[in-house]
Design a protein around this motif. Structure first.
Motif, PDB file in Angstrom:
ATOM      1  N   PHE A   2       0.873  -1.162   0.000  1.00 56.44           N
ATOM      2  CA  PHE A   2       0.000   0.000   0.000  1.00 56.44           C
ATOM      3  C   PHE A   2       0.915   1.219   0.000  1.00 56.44           C
ATOM      4  N   GLU A   3       0.522   2.259  -0.725  1.00 63.53           N
ATOM      5  CA  GLU A   3       1.374   3.438  -0.818  1.00 63.53           C
ATOM      6  C   GLU A   3       0.520   4.688  -0.661  1.00 63.53           C
ATOM      7  N   LYS A   4       1.045   5.651   0.102  1.00 65.41           N
ATOM      8  CA  LYS A   4       0.324   6.904   0.332  1.00 65.41           C
ATOM      9  C   LYS A   4       1.314   8.065   0.331  1.00 65.41           C
ATOM     10  N   VAL A   5       0.952   9.142  -0.334  1.00 69.58           N
ATOM     11  CA  VAL A   5       1.778  10.349  -0.345  1.00 69.58           C
ATOM     12  C   VAL A   5       1.230  11.315   0.701  1.00 69.58           C
ATOM     13  N   ILE A   6       2.140  11.854   1.490  1.00 69.07           N
ATOM     14  CA  ILE A   6       1.777  12.834   2.521  1.00 69.07           C
ATOM     15  C   ILE A   6       2.603  14.100   2.300  1.00 69.07           C
ATOM     16  N   GLU A   7       1.925  15.237   2.366  1.00 66.79           N
ATOM     17  CA  GLU A   7       2.600  16.539   2.280  1.00 66.79           C
ATOM     18  C   GLU A   7       2.845  17.023   3.716  1.00 66.79           C
ATOM     19  N   PRO A   8       4.093  17.087   4.162  1.00 67.71           N
ATOM     20  CA  PRO A   8       4.377  17.543   5.526  1.00 67.71           C
ATOM     21  C   PRO A   8       3.848  18.962   5.765  1.00 67.71           C
ATOM     22  N   ARG A   9       3.358  19.179   6.965  1.00 67.16           N
ATOM     23  CA  ARG A   9       2.850  20.494   7.363  1.00 67.16           C
ATOM     24  C   ARG A   9       3.889  21.206   8.233  1.00 67.16           C
ATOM     25  N   ASN A  20       9.276  16.448  13.171  1.00 72.55           N
ATOM     26  CA  ASN A  20       9.393  15.987  14.551  1.00 72.55           C
ATOM     27  C   ASN A  20       9.215  14.468  14.612  1.00 72.55           C
ATOM     28  N   ASN A  21      10.002  13.812  15.456  1.00 73.95           N
ATOM     29  CA  ASN A  21       9.959  12.346  15.529  1.00 73.95           C
ATOM     30  C   ASN A  21       8.613  11.813  16.006  1.00 73.95           C
ATOM     31  N   THR A  22       7.805  12.617  16.668  1.00 73.40           N
ATOM     32  CA  THR A  22       6.489  12.158  17.112  1.00 73.40           C
ATOM     33  C   THR A  22       5.486  12.054  15.957  1.00 73.40           C
ATOM     34  N   VAL A  23       5.817  12.653  14.830  1.00 75.62           N
ATOM     35  CA  VAL A  23       4.930  12.653  13.663  1.00 75.62           C
ATOM     36  C   VAL A  23       5.000  11.319  12.911  1.00 75.62           C
ATOM     37  N   ILE A  24       6.138  10.679  12.933  1.00 77.35           N
ATOM     38  CA  ILE A  24       6.361   9.469  12.130  1.00 77.35           C
ATOM     39  C   ILE A  24       5.344   8.366  12.443  1.00 77.35           C
ATOM     40  N   PRO A  25       5.064   8.044  13.712  1.00 75.77           N
ATOM     41  CA  PRO A  25       4.037   7.027  13.967  1.00 75.77           C
ATOM     42  C   PRO A  25       2.653   7.416  13.422  1.00 75.77           C
ATOM     43  N   VAL A  26       2.345   8.703  13.418  1.00 68.38           N
ATOM     44  CA  VAL A  26       1.069   9.172  12.885  1.00 68.38           C
ATOM     45  C   VAL A  26       1.031   8.955  11.372  1.00 68.38           C
ATOM     46  N   TRP A  27       2.125   9.255  10.683  1.00 73.27           N
ATOM     47  CA  TRP A  27       2.188   9.022   9.241  1.00 73.27           C
ATOM     48  C   TRP A  27       2.096   7.530   8.928  1.00 73.27           C
ATOM     49  N   PHE A  28       2.768   6.700   9.721  1.00 76.89           N
ATOM     50  CA  PHE A  28       2.659   5.255   9.505  1.00 76.89           C
ATOM     51  C   PHE A  28       1.206   4.814   9.652  1.00 76.89           C
ATOM     52  N   GLU A  29       0.528   5.305  10.682  1.00 79.99           N
ATOM     53  CA  GLU A  29      -0.874   4.938  10.869  1.00 79.99           C
ATOM     54  C   GLU A  29      -1.710   5.362   9.667  1.00 79.99           C
ATOM     55  N   SER A  30      -1.459   6.533   9.138  1.00 87.72           N
ATOM     56  CA  SER A  30      -2.183   7.011   7.964  1.00 87.72           C
ATOM     57  C   SER A  30      -1.946   6.090   6.761  1.00 87.72           C
ATOM     58  N   GLY A  31      -0.764   5.543   6.668  1.00 90.06           N
ATOM     59  CA  GLY A  31      -0.445   4.613   5.591  1.00 90.06           C
ATOM     60  C   GLY A  31      -1.187   3.288   5.696  1.00 90.06           C
ATOM     61  N   ARG A  32      -1.796   3.025   6.842  1.00 93.38           N
ATOM     62  CA  ARG A  32      -2.549   1.776   7.063  1.00 93.38           C
ATOM     63  C   ARG A  32      -4.029   1.917   6.731  1.00 93.38           C
ATOM     64  N   VAL A  69       6.393  13.099   1.237  1.00 92.33           N
ATOM     65  CA  VAL A  69       6.918  11.812   1.686  1.00 92.33           C
ATOM     66  C   VAL A  69       5.998  10.711   1.153  1.00 92.33           C
ATOM     67  N   ILE A  70       6.568   9.544   0.973  1.00 95.15           N
ATOM     68  CA  ILE A  70       5.801   8.374   0.547  1.00 95.15           C
ATOM     69  C   ILE A  70       5.846   7.362   1.677  1.00 95.15           C
ATOM     70  N   VAL A  71       4.665   6.953   2.126  1.00 96.62           N
ATOM     71  CA  VAL A  71       4.539   5.918   3.147  1.00 96.62           C
ATOM     72  C   VAL A  71       4.222   4.617   2.415  1.00 96.62           C
ATOM     73  N   LYS A  72       5.069   3.623   2.604  1.00 95.26           N
ATOM     74  CA  LYS A  72       4.874   2.309   1.990  1.00 95.26           C
ATOM     75  C   LYS A  72       4.579   1.306   3.104  1.00 95.26           C
ATOM     76  N   THR A  73       3.537   0.522   2.896  1.00 99.95           N
ATOM     77  CA  THR A  73       3.100  -0.424   3.927  1.00 99.95           C
ATOM     78  C   THR A  73       2.920  -1.806   3.310  1.00 99.95           C
ATOM     79  N   TRP A  74       3.576  -2.779   3.905  1.00 96.86           N
ATOM     80  CA  TRP A  74       3.449  -4.172   3.493  1.00 96.86           C
ATOM     81  C   TRP A  74       2.879  -4.990   4.648  1.00 96.86           C
ATOM     82  N   ILE A  75       2.389  -6.153   4.323  1.00 97.44           N
ATOM     83  CA  ILE A  75       2.002  -7.113   5.344  1.00 97.44           C
ATOM     84  C   ILE A  75       3.203  -8.033   5.556  1.00 97.44           C
TER      85      ILE A  75
END
Length: 132
Positions: A2-9, A20-32, A69-75
């Protein structure tokens, strides 16, 4: 995958202009999101099935505002009631973060785990690490 493009704010940056490092888990969740829709097509909180029980993140390279950024998600694994995802965040072709998360298919009303349905297992298996 699965792939999702996110524009950083701008609000996601730290004082040095990095994401900020706290944003990365939020972006990963969005990629799911597409995985969540398999279990709860209307994304209704009343029927929510996916409960996270573990995650970790490796920070590999700096991320910056103003560049998508591109979030890539695999199973990674499909169990009876759970699944593990493997995720990466890339910016300008560079791997910047990677992580894993474990989710359980959980009935909130009954307060118990449920087997992942066969039709969902079939779709998830198309996105296994190494299939793309």
């Amino acid at each position: 995958m699965f792939e999702k493009v996110i524009e950083p704010r701008m609000s996601e940056t730290d004082r040095a202009g990095h994401i900020n490092n706290t944003v990365i888990p939020v972006w990963f969740e969005s990629g799911r999101d597409e995985i969540f829709k398999l279990f709860t097509p209307d994304l209704s909180a009343d029927d929510w099935k996916m409960v996270i029980i573990n995650f970790h993140v490796d920070f590999v390279h700096q991320l910056f505002y103003g560049k998508p950024v591109i979030v890539k998600t695999w199973i990674k694994e499909i169990g009876n009631t759970s699944l593990k995802v493997y995720e990466e965040i890339h910016q300008e072709g560079t791997l910047c973060a990677r992580g894993e998360a474990v989710y359980v298919n959980f009935d909130l009303k009954k307060q118990k785990t449920e087997r992942i349905p066969e039709d969902i297992r079939t779709i998830l298996s198309l996105h296994l690490v190494g299939n793309q």
